[in-house]
Design a protein around this motif. Sequence first.
Motif, mmCIF file in Angstrom:
data_model
loop_
_atom_site.group_PDB
_atom_site.id
_atom_site.type_symbol
_atom_site.label_atom_id
_atom_site.label_comp_id
_atom_site.label_asym_id
_atom_site.label_seq_id
_atom_site.Cartn_x
_atom_site.Cartn_y
_atom_site.Cartn_z
ATOM 1 N N ILE A 14 0.851 -1.199 0.000
ATOM 2 C CA ILE A 14 0.000 0.000 0.000
ATOM 3 C C ILE A 14 0.888 1.251 0.000
ATOM 4 C CG2 ILE A 14 -1.683 1.328 1.366
ATOM 5 C CD1 ILE A 14 -2.931 -1.403 2.155
ATOM 6 N N ASN B 240 -7.748 -24.364 4.280
ATOM 7 C CA ASN B 240 -8.543 -23.144 4.136
ATOM 8 C C ASN B 240 -7.857 -21.956 4.811
ATOM 9 O OD1 ASN B 240 -10.530 -24.307 2.574
ATOM 10 N ND2 ASN B 240 -11.809 -24.862 4.323
ATOM 11 N N THR C 228 -5.373 -20.819 2.348
ATOM 12 C CA THR C 228 -6.026 -20.098 1.242
ATOM 13 C C THR C 228 -6.399 -18.684 1.699
ATOM 14 O OG1 THR C 228 -6.918 -22.177 0.470
ATOM 15 C CG2 THR C 228 -7.903 -20.203 -0.445
ATOM 16 N N ASN C 229 -6.896 -18.594 2.937
ATOM 17 C CA ASN C 229 -7.248 -17.279 3.472
ATOM 18 C C ASN C 229 -6.051 -16.338 3.504
ATOM 19 O OD1 ASN C 229 -9.986 -17.235 3.946
ATOM 20 N ND2 ASN C 229 -9.817 -18.329 5.877
ATOM 21 N N ILE D 148 -5.492 -15.167 0.042
ATOM 22 C CA ILE D 148 -6.511 -14.186 -0.360
ATOM 23 C C ILE D 148 -6.091 -12.795 0.111
ATOM 24 C CG2 ILE D 148 -8.892 -13.390 0.067
ATOM 25 C CD1 ILE D 148 -9.710 -16.341 0.228
ATOM 26 N N LEU E 262 -14.461 -16.487 -5.608
ATOM 27 C CA LEU E 262 -13.159 -16.745 -4.973
ATOM 28 C C LEU E 262 -12.345 -17.710 -5.817
ATOM 29 C CD1 LEU E 262 -14.478 -17.025 -1.323
ATOM 30 C CD2 LEU E 262 -12.646 -15.483 -2.015
ATOM 31 N N GLY F 205 -8.668 -17.568 -8.137
ATOM 32 C CA GLY F 205 -7.558 -18.480 -7.829
ATOM 33 C C GLY F 205 -7.499 -18.944 -6.386
ATOM 34 N N PHE F 206 -8.588 -18.729 -5.655
ATOM 35 C CA PHE F 206 -8.586 -19.142 -4.248
ATOM 36 C C PHE F 206 -9.668 -20.200 -4.013
ATOM 37 C CE2 PHE F 206 -7.476 -14.558 -4.364
ATOM 38 C CZ PHE F 206 -6.127 -14.727 -4.135
ATOM 39 N N TYR F 207 -9.206 -21.435 -3.971
ATOM 40 C CA TYR F 207 -10.178 -22.520 -3.800
ATOM 41 C C TYR F 207 -10.432 -22.773 -2.322
ATOM 42 C CZ TYR F 207 -12.218 -27.151 -3.747
ATOM 43 O OH TYR F 207 -13.046 -28.207 -3.496
ATOM 44 N N ILE F 208 -11.670 -22.603 -1.923
ATOM 45 C CA ILE F 208 -12.053 -22.894 -0.538
ATOM 46 C C ILE F 208 -12.639 -24.303 -0.509
ATOM 47 C CG2 ILE F 208 -13.478 -22.171 1.438
ATOM 48 C CD1 ILE F 208 -11.544 -20.017 0.720
ATOM 49 N N ASN F 209 -12.003 -25.146 0.273
ATOM 50 C CA ASN F 209 -12.385 -26.557 0.296
ATOM 51 C C ASN F 209 -13.575 -26.793 1.234
ATOM 52 O OD1 ASN F 209 -12.492 -29.292 0.200
ATOM 53 N ND2 ASN F 209 -10.320 -29.631 0.658
ATOM 54 N N VAL F 210 -14.784 -26.655 0.680
ATOM 55 C CA VAL F 210 -15.988 -26.897 1.487
ATOM 56 C C VAL F 210 -16.941 -27.843 0.772
ATOM 57 C CG1 VAL F 210 -15.997 -24.734 2.799
ATOM 58 C CG2 VAL F 210 -17.087 -24.812 0.549
ATOM 59 N N THR G 121 -16.940 -20.215 6.652
ATOM 60 C CA THR G 121 -15.642 -20.245 5.953
ATOM 61 C C THR G 121 -15.688 -19.395 4.694
ATOM 62 O OG1 THR G 121 -15.410 -22.503 6.749
ATOM 63 C CG2 THR G 121 -13.871 -21.817 5.056
ATOM 64 N N ALA H 82 -13.740 -15.764 4.014
ATOM 65 C CA ALA H 82 -12.866 -15.597 2.841
ATOM 66 C C ALA H 82 -13.325 -14.399 2.017
ATOM 67 C CB ALA H 82 -12.879 -16.868 2.001
ATOM 68 N N ARG I 174 -12.246 -11.193 3.662
ATOM 69 C CA ARG I 174 -10.808 -10.987 3.410
ATOM 70 C C ARG I 174 -10.580 -10.429 2.000
ATOM 71 N NH1 ARG I 174 -6.471 -13.558 6.124
ATOM 72 N NH2 ARG I 174 -7.165 -14.442 8.071
ATOM 73 N N LYS J 111 -8.987 -6.844 0.955
ATOM 74 C CA LYS J 111 -7.838 -6.703 0.054
ATOM 75 C C LYS J 111 -8.176 -5.786 -1.130
ATOM 76 C CE LYS J 111 -6.535 -9.902 -2.892
ATOM 77 N NZ LYS J 111 -5.885 -11.111 -3.456
ATOM 78 N N ARG K 148 -8.154 -2.284 -0.126
ATOM 79 C CA ARG K 148 -6.935 -1.852 0.586
ATOM 80 C C ARG K 148 -7.248 -1.352 1.993
ATOM 81 N NH1 ARG K 148 -5.512 -4.193 -3.578
ATOM 82 N NH2 ARG K 148 -3.902 -3.419 -4.977
ATOM 83 N N ASN L 17 -6.211 -2.640 4.711
ATOM 84 C CA ASN L 17 -5.133 -3.017 5.618
ATOM 85 C C ASN L 17 -4.683 -1.852 6.510
ATOM 86 O OD1 ASN L 17 -2.979 -5.605 5.004
ATOM 87 N ND2 ASN L 17 -2.590 -4.178 6.622
ATOM 88 N N SER L 18 -4.497 -0.700 5.880
ATOM 89 C CA SER L 18 -3.892 0.405 6.628
ATOM 90 C C SER L 18 -4.926 1.410 7.135
ATOM 91 C CB SER L 18 -2.872 1.119 5.740
ATOM 92 O OG SER L 18 -3.509 1.570 4.576
#
Lengths: 268, 106
Positions: free
Chosen positions: A181, A236, A239-240, A243, B19, B23-28, B88, B92, B95, B99, B102, B104-105
Amino acid sequence: MKKTTSLFIALIFLVSVVSFAVAEGNATNLNAANISDEKSLNETNLNSSLEETANDTEKNLNNLENETNEAQGIAEESNDAADIEVVDATPSKPAVVAQKPAETVNNSDETPSVTPDNTFMWGLKRAVERLDLLLTFGKSAKAQKGLAHARERLLELQAMVSERKFDAAEKAAFAYNESIIGVENVVDSLGERDDEKSADELKQVQQQVQKHEQELAGIHNKIKSESSGLNIEQQNAMTNLLISVISPEQDLKVKANQIEIKTKSKDK
Amino acid sequence: MPTQAYNGTGAYQKLWELLDKKGFYINVGQPPTGTPAQENLAAQIMDIVQGKFGEAYMTQPSREDIKAMLTKLRTKKEELKLSGPLETILDAGIRLAEKEHRLNSV
């Protein structure tokens, strides 16, 4: 009273010198090509933090020697997640190593000097990095340094995932995002200036970002390849983490294009 | 609050697919359908991820605004006692939203 004052001043001076030295040590690791032999030799006499930096640069050299193997690509490297090469560092070597360009180094086997599971040392390391960033002048130099710090966070993230320390990995991911950032903010301010010099600086930053993206992709793959043997919950959690990690390239490309268009239309 | 593009059923499925697409595979396994209130939550997260903020916002809301939205949705998640795959996927999604914007800050 006078004695106390002079003792206090001496203490502050000592702390400043050590901080500066550590910051220099980091700079050596990041911008190795630009640092002279003399500086590097001085660094070998510093504290253990610097020895860790030396350890890193030592590994860089070993990696450079294996450069011919690098062509096999990041994807292949990602399959060797468990094979982290440990190299002994002798304090006298970094003077030579520091001259090797950091950009050409194969990073996949690098390990970070301090990881977030060591809260105090990691905090100290980051404080030194912040100081280093503060003492860096010029937008593109700042961005470059920010990316170098981000890269260090990625290595920490990878190391923590390997050790299944997800909380510590989370800290690394958070700190990584902060660095990215910061870089994006620098790019924003370059965009605001809207002149040819800024456009040039931005191009430099973009090149750095592209390299960073390649490293990021490599580490992504490596982390993913580590998921075998984990239970679903851990998978998971991993993966989180992924992400959360910001990928800066897309954003920066758009900004760079906008600035280029503005500059061109201004010239007309 | 954001609009609800996927109001009704299938919001968790959509969020899970989004997701995966990134490219983010959540295994559920296959995401189950939640109650209407739970589905609504996922729909709102998805809209935030995609930057759809509804008529209340004529321009892009500030990062502080988005963070406040996500905090409210987190509270709602606790109230609805979300658990298992739904939780779950939602976590995700949050999150991802953090992201993308932004946060985060902030």
